[in-house]
Design a protein around this motif. Structure first.
Motif, short mmCIF file in Angstrom:
data_model
loop_
_atom_site.label_atom_id
_atom_site.label_comp_id
_atom_site.label_asym_id
_atom_site.label_seq_id
_atom_site.Cartn_x
_atom_site.Cartn_y
_atom_site.Cartn_z
N ASN A 196 0.83 -1.21 0.00
CA ASN A 196 0.00 0.00 0.00
C ASN A 196 0.86 1.27 0.00
N LEU A 199 2.46 1.46 -3.56
CA LEU A 199 1.49 1.79 -4.60
C LEU A 199 0.97 3.22 -4.46
N ARG A 207 -2.80 4.62 -10.92
CA ARG A 207 -3.68 4.12 -9.85
C ARG A 207 -5.09 3.87 -10.39
N LYS A 211 -6.91 0.29 -10.41
CA LYS A 211 -8.24 0.14 -9.81
C LYS A 211 -9.23 -0.44 -10.82
#
Length: 369
Positions: A196, A199, A207, A211
């Motif tokens: 996390n 990223l 991102r 997603k």
């Protein structure tokens, strides 16, 4: 050898003899003799030189990098196990009313320390079935102390819920709900996930693509997206919010205005009144609100049976997207039939620039897929 040299043999002998000078001197001499004998036993460690030579020959013969790395990993594991073992021993001694540490205290200090609350003497378990760690078996005591040295956050949470500090703890039902929700966060990589942080350094467009790759299989279950171009899923992905709910959370209540559509990712939901198995398998809640510009009431009361991860699609944000794209309007007949539909306001240069970026990313996503 380094660990043995840190032991205060003089103070230890004085504590055992009770302060008698003659016994202290005699024990000090005995300690020196024992240490000398142990030093002579170290002469047998010279055989390790031969073993090292043999091991080097074996490594040279095999030439295996995996073997060398495995031995290095094994050495690290053994060192960590030794450190955890020592910490477990210290933690156990600190938690007892009397131990090696208390022997160095005065009688008043020992009595005061024994009257304090210790984690080994605190009652645990349900009412009528209380127990303490001093009453458990030696193997359970050691496993608990060894496990505690690993600094497990869940162990700290369990200890807190069992005792808030005033002898009162949470009920079993509340404890189960808290553990289930925290386990859900761990399983879905929401906590204690090293990726996390890394990223989070990605630029916004990467991102968004990441997603989209994760949520696209779930969004394809929506019937309204099947009538839209493929790039529409990318625009809907931008307004999606990931929600984590605990067991017993009400997602939708029958008869109330539906303001969002929900798509189940992980977990389990329950519908009331009961609906078709296919509807339950898809895990879609209040999709009808996305098919109509007018307010729509929920047909079912939906709640989470266990901790769940859901995709939330806000109705207002969804309508704003489909109304701002002319190529989407051709596929949604209800937009033209609705008298409440109003033309969108002129967009600012910034909004136009953002829309162009989204168009570019959506086209790229379609090409890659």
């Amino acid at each position: 050898i380094d660990f043995a040299s840190t032991i205060p043999w003089g103070a230890l002998a004085n504590a055992i003899s009770g302060g008698d000078a003659s016994q202290t001197a005699q024990m000090a001499k005995s300690t020196k003799i024992v240490k000398f004998v142990r030093f002579l036993r170290l002469m047998r460690m010279l055989r390790l030189a031969k073993l090292a030579m043999i091991w080097e020959r074996v490594e040279a013969h095999l030439g295996s990098v995996i073997l060398k790395q495995s031995v290095a990993l094994l050495r690290v594991i053994v060192v960590l196990a030794g450190i955890c073992h020592w910490n477990a021993c210290v933690w156990w001694m600190v938690g007892q009313p009397t131990s090696l540490f208390t022997s160095f205290m005065s009688e008043e200090e020992q009595a005061s320390f024994a009257e304090m609350r210790h984690w080994t003497t605190v009652p645990r378990g349900n009412v009528g079935e209380e127990w303490t760690w001093l009453e458990r078996s030696r193997s359970e005591q050691y496993i608990f102390c060894f496990y505690w040295t690993l600094d497990d956050d869940m162990a700290q949470v369990r200890m807190y819920m069992r005792d808030f500090g005033d002898g009162v703890g949470a009920s079993d039902k509340v404890q189960a709900s808290v553990k289930g929700y925290l386990k859900h966060l761990f399983d879905t990589r929401k906590m204690h996930a090293k990726e996390n942080t890394i990223l989070g350094l990605l630029p916004p467009h990467l991102r968004s693509k990441l997603k989209y790759e994760r949520l696209a299989p779930k969004l394809q279950k929506l019937g309204i997206l099947k009538n839209l171009p493929q790039k529409a899923a990318f625009y809907v992905n931008e307004i999606c919010e990931i929600r984590d709910v605990a067991a017993g959370t009400c997602i939708s209540k029958r008869g109330t205005w539906a303001e969002s559509c929900w798509v189940l990712v992980t977990g389990r939901l329950v519908w009331s009144p009961h609906t078709s198995p296919e509807y339950i398998t898809q895990g879609i809640v209040d999709e009808e609100c996305l098919r109509n510009l007018k307010p729509v009431r929920s047909e079912y009361t939906v709640a989470a049976v266990q901790a769940a991860e859901l995709i939330q699609i806000d109705k207002a944000a969804f309508m704003q997207i489909v109304c701002s794209h002319e190529d989407f309007k051709a596929y949604l007949s209800f937009l033209d039939q609705s008298p409440d539909h109003a033309p969108s306001e002129p967009q600012s240069p910034t909004s136009q620039r953002q829309r162009a970026e989204l168009d570019s990313m959506a086209t790229t996503a379609v090409i890659l897929s």
